[in-house]
Design a protein around this motif. Sequence first.
Motif, PDB file in Angstrom:
ATOM      1  N   VAL A   4       0.838  -1.198   0.000  1.00  0.00           N
ATOM      2  CA  VAL A   4       0.000   0.000   0.000  1.00  0.00           C
ATOM      3  C   VAL A   4       0.873   1.248   0.000  1.00  0.00           C
ATOM      4  CG1 VAL A   4      -1.899  -1.160   1.136  1.00  0.00           C
ATOM      5  CG2 VAL A   4      -0.157  -0.045   2.517  1.00  0.00           C
ATOM      6  N   PRO A   5       0.394   2.376  -0.561  1.00  0.00           N
ATOM      7  CA  PRO A   5       1.175   3.617  -0.565  1.00  0.00           C
ATOM      8  C   PRO A   5       1.550   4.104   0.830  1.00  0.00           C
ATOM      9  CG  PRO A   5      -0.617   3.772  -2.141  1.00  0.00           C
ATOM     10  CD  PRO A   5      -0.841   2.506  -1.364  1.00  0.00           C
ATOM     11  N   GLY A   6       0.745   3.732   1.834  1.00  0.00           N
ATOM     12  CA  GLY A   6       1.039   4.153   3.203  1.00  0.00           C
ATOM     13  C   GLY A   6       2.371   3.653   3.721  1.00  0.00           C
ATOM     14  N   LEU A   7       2.961   2.674   3.035  1.00  0.00           N
ATOM     15  CA  LEU A   7       4.287   2.187   3.437  1.00  0.00           C
ATOM     16  C   LEU A   7       5.322   3.302   3.387  1.00  0.00           C
ATOM     17  CD1 LEU A   7       5.344  -0.768   4.131  1.00  0.00           C
ATOM     18  CD2 LEU A   7       6.392  -0.721   1.887  1.00  0.00           C
ATOM     19  N   ALA A   8       5.066   4.326   2.557  1.00  0.00           N
ATOM     20  CA  ALA A   8       6.008   5.440   2.420  1.00  0.00           C
ATOM     21  C   ALA A   8       5.704   6.597   3.366  1.00  0.00           C
ATOM     22  CB  ALA A   8       5.999   5.951   0.981  1.00  0.00           C
ATOM     23  N   SER A   9       4.643   6.494   4.147  1.00  0.00           N
ATOM     24  CA  SER A   9       4.288   7.564   5.087  1.00  0.00           C
ATOM     25  C   SER A   9       5.220   7.530   6.293  1.00  0.00           C
ATOM     26  CB  SER A   9       2.838   7.400   5.549  1.00  0.00           C
ATOM     27  OG  SER A   9       1.954   7.445   4.460  1.00  0.00           O
ATOM     28  N   THR A  10       5.591   8.708   6.786  1.00  0.00           N
ATOM     29  CA  THR A  10       6.484   8.771   7.941  1.00  0.00           C
ATOM     30  C   THR A  10       5.719   8.483   9.221  1.00  0.00           C
ATOM     31  OG1 THR A  10       6.129  11.162   8.124  1.00  0.00           O
ATOM     32  CG2 THR A  10       8.034  10.427   6.846  1.00  0.00           C
TER      33      THR A  10
END
Length: 210
Positions: A4-10
């Motif tokens: 999921v794109p959230g893997l790149a969220s800090t």
Amino acid sequence: MENVPGLASTRKINGAKAENKSYLQTVVGKLLSMGYNVRTTMTVATYFGDPQERKRLVLLASKQGYDLPTAPLQTHGDGFQQKIVTAQDVLHDLEDVKPNREGRVKLNGKTVHAHSSKGTVYASISDNDIRLRPDEPAKTVRKKNKIVHYRHERYLTLLEYKRLMSFPDKHILCGSQSQQRDQIGNAVPCRAFDHHKDDWADDFENFLVL
């Protein structure tokens, strides 16, 4: 690897206090320390012929000394040879086929399963529900959301859920109705749909690598 794109969220990882990192940074750092070259990209399943707006993060890695794979190139959309595939493109042949208790229906002379009426009734749409638009791809198919048909006042059948995830009709899922829907929502879109045909292709030459 896809996720999921959230893997790149800090976020704070492992109780860190002073520094916020993303899980992606952590993974990339580990791979670099192990001697890998790394490439990442964000993409959407609709760019590859799947009938849903499923955003995904893709990580490609190769050991130093080996070629680093390139990200998949978009095949569908404005300016590309093939058009975006919509919900109606993959569900149109089921519009007049009423779900039944057993879930077995005839399509193009073949018996297909999972078009059951169980779990399709709803009284009013809730905040977590999604209503399809016939001229657009579906929103992301997740295990927690329920999807309302664009033409009928009901939730989708498992067969229709599978179509939105590009599973072939003959693919059999096991478990309860809820477990099967969870499997669909957790899956990776498995291949592109050829919108020039009335049925799913029998070959698996075009896997969607996401």
